[in-house]
Scaffold this motif. Structure first.
Motif, PDB file in Angstrom:
ATOM      1  N   ALA A 189      40.419 -16.018 -13.067  1.00  0.00           N
ATOM      2  CA  ALA A 189      41.352 -14.992 -12.572  1.00  0.00           C
ATOM      3  C   ALA A 189      41.679 -15.162 -11.084  1.00  0.00           C
ATOM      4  N   GLU A 190      40.776 -15.769 -10.317  1.00  0.00           N
ATOM      5  CA  GLU A 190      41.060 -15.894  -8.878  1.00  0.00           C
ATOM      6  C   GLU A 190      42.297 -16.774  -8.626  1.00  0.00           C
ATOM      7  N   LEU A 191      42.408 -17.891  -9.332  1.00  0.00           N
ATOM      8  CA  LEU A 191      43.578 -18.757  -9.104  1.00  0.00           C
ATOM      9  C   LEU A 191      44.851 -18.112  -9.670  1.00  0.00           C
ATOM     10  N   PHE A 192      44.704 -17.413 -10.794  1.00  0.00           N
ATOM     11  CA  PHE A 192      45.839 -16.638 -11.320  1.00  0.00           C
ATOM     12  C   PHE A 192      46.312 -15.640 -10.259  1.00  0.00           C
ATOM     13  N   THR A 193      45.345 -14.949  -9.657  1.00  0.00           N
ATOM     14  CA  THR A 193      45.680 -13.930  -8.652  1.00  0.00           C
ATOM     15  C   THR A 193      46.397 -14.571  -7.475  1.00  0.00           C
ATOM     16  N   ALA A 194      45.877 -15.730  -7.033  1.00  0.00           N
ATOM     17  CA  ALA A 194      46.539 -16.431  -5.922  1.00  0.00           C
ATOM     18  C   ALA A 194      47.976 -16.775  -6.293  1.00  0.00           C
ATOM     19  N   ALA A 195      48.199 -17.171  -7.552  1.00  0.00           N
ATOM     20  CA  ALA A 195      49.560 -17.539  -7.981  1.00  0.00           C
ATOM     21  C   ALA A 195      50.510 -16.345  -7.809  1.00  0.00           C
ATOM     22  N   LEU A 196      50.062 -15.171  -8.226  1.00  0.00           N
ATOM     23  CA  LEU A 196      50.916 -13.978  -8.081  1.00  0.00           C
ATOM     24  C   LEU A 196      51.061 -13.588  -6.606  1.00  0.00           C
ATOM     25  N   GLU A 197      49.940 -13.639  -5.891  1.00  0.00           N
ATOM     26  CA  GLU A 197      49.981 -13.244  -4.474  1.00  0.00           C
ATOM     27  C   GLU A 197      50.894 -14.172  -3.665  1.00  0.00           C
ATOM     28  N   PHE A 198      50.932 -15.456  -4.049  1.00  0.00           N
ATOM     29  CA  PHE A 198      51.836 -16.390  -3.360  1.00  0.00           C
ATOM     30  C   PHE A 198      53.287 -15.878  -3.461  1.00  0.00           C
ATOM     31  N   GLY A 199      53.657 -15.430  -4.660  1.00  0.00           N
ATOM     32  CA  GLY A 199      55.014 -14.896  -4.844  1.00  0.00           C
ATOM     33  C   GLY A 199      55.243 -13.672  -3.971  1.00  0.00           C
ATOM     34  N   ALA A 200      54.209 -12.831  -3.874  1.00  0.00           N
ATOM     35  CA  ALA A 200      54.333 -11.598  -3.079  1.00  0.00           C
ATOM     36  C   ALA A 200      54.420 -11.920  -1.584  1.00  0.00           C
ATOM     37  N   ILE A 201      53.629 -12.875  -1.136  1.00  0.00           N
ATOM     38  CA  ILE A 201      53.632 -13.202   0.306  1.00  0.00           C
ATOM     39  C   ILE A 201      54.972 -13.822   0.711  1.00  0.00           C
TER      40      ILE A 201
END
Ligand code: GRG
Length: 299
Positions: A188-200
């Motif tokens: 889930a951590e890399l999944f989360t980074a994937a979404l957060e990248f879009g948000a940032i």
């Protein structure tokens, strides 16, 4: 893919994102003729071997959900795929899962050799950070934010941490809380980074970023539970009995703790929670479609 209730627009958009991802991956994985040809070939073999590109799609769908600029999100999306590819190469090595096949093809250490596979993984991880640091369309603050975030999510308390806990957990059964912690870190951590990248990249507010983090965690955990379920169902179909590779390796999974049905229900409950969060975003459809297809690949 379960497309019920979604407009063609969302599906078309995801297909278009997929094409953009392939093109950018190719650009970022084109290297001059060099003495290190073997290293680059092995890295390309890993990246271009029929992966589903779920994580980069999540980056772009999150960017679209927040009305961000897809062009700006493309390179960060590919960086997540490089880190994912490196983790799979290393995960397949004899010192870890010792797998001969992935995605129906020989694993990198079988196609090349062990040392080359190790170095191809090292290279992809290093390349990911170099590409981010050099990303021409992003301002310096955004680049530093992305680098800091992915280092944490993929690092010792994130994905790599999850992998060591997972390796340690193989010897004897573990309780639910421990297994959830491992799944959250490893997947889930890399999944989360994937979404957060879009948000940032979309310049989301701290509040919105924190919502996206929770969404990434729920989706990542749901994806991993479904992965455990698929492992059991695939082995039932193949061998006519429920002896999955996880069971053979003595691994505790959601299925071994809850049974097949309750594990599926747990994934569906997480999906429901995720969809409620997604519905609050300005342009939710493509991300909702992707979330559905991640979790409902079997149901
Ligand atoms: C070796 C540092 C290090 C970490 C490894 C990700 C991981 C940690 C191990 C992979 C083991 C595994 C199969 C986990 C299940 C979840 C998962 C990551 C599945 C593969 O992801 P997909 O289905 O893969 O997105 P594709 O092939 O589509 O890219």
């Amino acid at each position: 893919m379960n497309l019920q209730g979604f407009s063609m627009g969302a599906e078309e958009l995801l297909k278009n994102h997929l094409l953009k991802i392939e093109t950018r991956l190719n650009e970022l994985m084109t290297f001059p003729q060099a003495a290190e040809e073997k290293l680059f070939s092995a890295a390309r073999y890993a990246v271009f071997s029929k992966g589903k590109r779920l994580r980069p799609l999540l980056t772009l769908a999150t960017t679209a959900a927040l009305n961000g600029d897809i062009e700006n999100a493309l390179t960060p999306a590919c960086v997540i795929e490089f880190i994912h590819s490196y983790s799979l190469i290393h995960d397949d090595l004899p010192c870890m899962d010792d797998d001969d096949f992935r995605r129906g093809l020989l694993t990198v250490h079988k196609k090349f050799d062990e040392a080359t596979a190790l170095l191809a993984g090292d290279f992809l991880l290093t390349h990911a950070f170099q590409v981010l640091a050099d990303a021409p369309s992003l301002d310096e603050i955004t680049r530093i934010c992305l680098i800091r975030l992915v280092a944490r999510r993929a690092g010792g308390e994130g994905m790599i941490g999850g992998q060591i806990l997972d390796l340690e957990a193989t010897a004897s059964p573990i309780p639910m809380e421990r297994m959830e912690l491992i799944h959250r870190k490893k997947t889930a951590e890399l999944f989360t980074a994937a979404l957060e990248f879009g948000a940032i990249v979309s310049k989301a507010s701290p509040k919105s970023l924190s919502e996206i983090e929770k969404l990434g965690q729920d989706l990542g955990l749901a994806f991993q539970i479904v992965d455990d379920v698929i492992d059991v169902i695939a082995s039932q179909q193949k061998h006519g009995k429920a002896l999955s590779s996880d069971e053979i390796n003595g691994k505790t999974t959601y299925v071994s703790l809850l049974g097949l049905e309750k594990a599926q229900k747990a994934a569906e409950a997480l999906l429901k929670k995720a969809l409620l969060r997604i519905a609050t975003l300005p342009n939710p459809e493509p991300l909702a479609l992707l979330a559905n297809s991640l979790v409902k690949r079997l149901m």
